[in-house]
Design a protein around this motif. Structure first.
Motif, PDB file in Angstrom:
ATOM      1  N   ILE A 100      20.813  -7.183 -25.958  1.00 34.36           N
ATOM      2  CA  ILE A 100      21.081  -7.699 -24.607  1.00 34.36           C
ATOM      3  C   ILE A 100      22.358  -7.076 -24.053  1.00 34.36           C
ATOM      4  N   ASN A 101      23.413  -7.073 -24.847  1.00 30.42           N
ATOM      5  CA  ASN A 101      24.681  -6.501 -24.389  1.00 30.42           C
ATOM      6  C   ASN A 101      24.603  -4.995 -24.180  1.00 30.42           C
ATOM      7  N   ALA A 102      23.702  -4.345 -24.906  1.00 28.01           N
ATOM      8  CA  ALA A 102      23.542  -2.896 -24.765  1.00 28.01           C
ATOM      9  C   ALA A 102      22.683  -2.540 -23.551  1.00 28.01           C
ATOM     10  N   GLY A 103      22.146  -3.558 -22.853  1.00 28.44           N
ATOM     11  CA  GLY A 103      21.322  -3.313 -21.673  1.00 28.44           C
ATOM     12  C   GLY A 103      19.932  -2.804 -22.000  1.00 28.44           C
ATOM     13  N   GLU A 104      19.492  -2.991 -23.237  1.00 29.29           N
ATOM     14  CA  GLU A 104      18.166  -2.524 -23.656  1.00 29.29           C
ATOM     15  C   GLU A 104      17.059  -3.288 -22.935  1.00 29.29           C
TER      16      GLU A 104
ATOM     17  N   LEU B 115      18.387 -11.994 -18.624  1.00 28.90           N
ATOM     18  CA  LEU B 115      18.682 -12.674 -19.889  1.00 28.90           C
ATOM     19  C   LEU B 115      20.166 -12.974 -19.976  1.00 28.90           C
ATOM     20  N   THR B 116      20.491 -14.153 -20.499  1.00 25.58           N
ATOM     21  CA  THR B 116      21.882 -14.530 -20.741  1.00 25.58           C
ATOM     22  C   THR B 116      21.960 -15.090 -22.153  1.00 25.58           C
ATOM     23  N   ASP B 117      22.751 -14.439 -22.986  1.00 25.48           N
ATOM     24  CA  ASP B 117      22.894 -14.871 -24.373  1.00 25.48           C
ATOM     25  C   ASP B 117      24.200 -15.635 -24.503  1.00 25.48           C
ATOM     26  N   GLY B 118      24.116 -16.937 -24.717  1.00 26.46           N
ATOM     27  CA  GLY B 118      25.296 -17.777 -24.808  1.00 26.46           C
ATOM     28  C   GLY B 118      25.492 -18.354 -26.187  1.00 26.46           C
ATOM     29  N   ASP B 119      26.503 -19.185 -26.321  1.00 26.28           N
ATOM     30  CA  ASP B 119      26.788 -19.817 -27.606  1.00 26.28           C
ATOM     31  C   ASP B 119      25.720 -20.828 -28.005  1.00 26.28           C
ATOM     32  N   ASP B 120      25.127 -21.505 -27.009  1.00 21.60           N
ATOM     33  CA  ASP B 120      24.178 -22.573 -27.316  1.00 21.60           C
ATOM     34  C   ASP B 120      22.717 -22.180 -27.128  1.00 21.60           C
ATOM     35  N   ALA B 121      22.434 -21.116 -26.362  1.00 19.32           N
ATOM     36  CA  ALA B 121      21.036 -20.744 -26.120  1.00 19.32           C
ATOM     37  C   ALA B 121      20.924 -19.357 -25.504  1.00 19.32           C
TER      38      ALA B 121
END
Length: 174
Positions: A54-58, A82-88
């Motif tokens: 996700i952070n790599a923009g794939e 997409l948002t990748d967080g601590d809880d979900a």
């Protein structure tokens, strides 16, 4: 490819331009049961487990039933956020009218609306150890039946390569 799942994670909305919006979340830190047998197995995703891709923009796809022949949205098409967080891991997908009017588009929207496809299941791989050190850990829980612990093997995933999210009727684990 590995698959996981979480039930009741989807929301369906109407977009202003005729598109349909599917939003949902895959919660982290929720132990799931993968198998019973003589030694039960559980799996847990740590917060931000899907961040490598996700952070790599794939590119990541939203599919119907883990089937790449039934796509609904993707990051490359600009229809999946997409948002990748601590809880979900949360997502919002814009289902274009052209996709919503296909057979699989109508089917998935109808099943979500009727509550028959409430599940969200990620398709992922564990990165090789040479790329991500300690991406996962497997340990045995203690035997304390009074606390619900029965020496299950617990796999904690700290980093996973997310390739797709799927709308499913019955997640691999719920």
């Amino acid at each position: 490819m590995l698959y996981g799942g979480e039930s009741g994670a989807l929301e369906l909305r109407q977009g202003g331009d005729g598109a349909r919006i599917i939003a949902g979340r895959f919660p982290y830190r929720s132990a799931t049961v993968l198998g019973a047998g003589p030694q039960p197995r559980r799996e847990v995703f740590a917060g931000r487990a899907f961040s490598p891709r996700i952070n790599a923009g794939e590119n990541v796809h939203l599919l119907f039933g883990h089937d790449y022949n039934r796509p609904l949205a993707s990051r490359t098409a600009g229809t999946l956020t997409l948002t990748d967080g601590d809880d979900a891991l949360t997502f919002e997908a814009r289902i274009a009218p052209e996709i919503a009017n296909t057979t699989h588009g109508r089917d998935v929207l109808a099943m979500i609306g009727a509550g028959l496809a409430p599940g969200l299941s990620p398709g992922f791989r564990i990165p090789p150890e040479r790329a991500v050190k300690d991406a996962e850990k497997v340990e045995e829980e203690p035997n304390r039946p009074e606390e619900g612990m029965h020496r299950a093997l617990i796999r904690t995933i700290f980093a996973a390569l997310l390739y797709e999210l799927s709308i499913v009727t019955r997640p691999a684990y719920g």
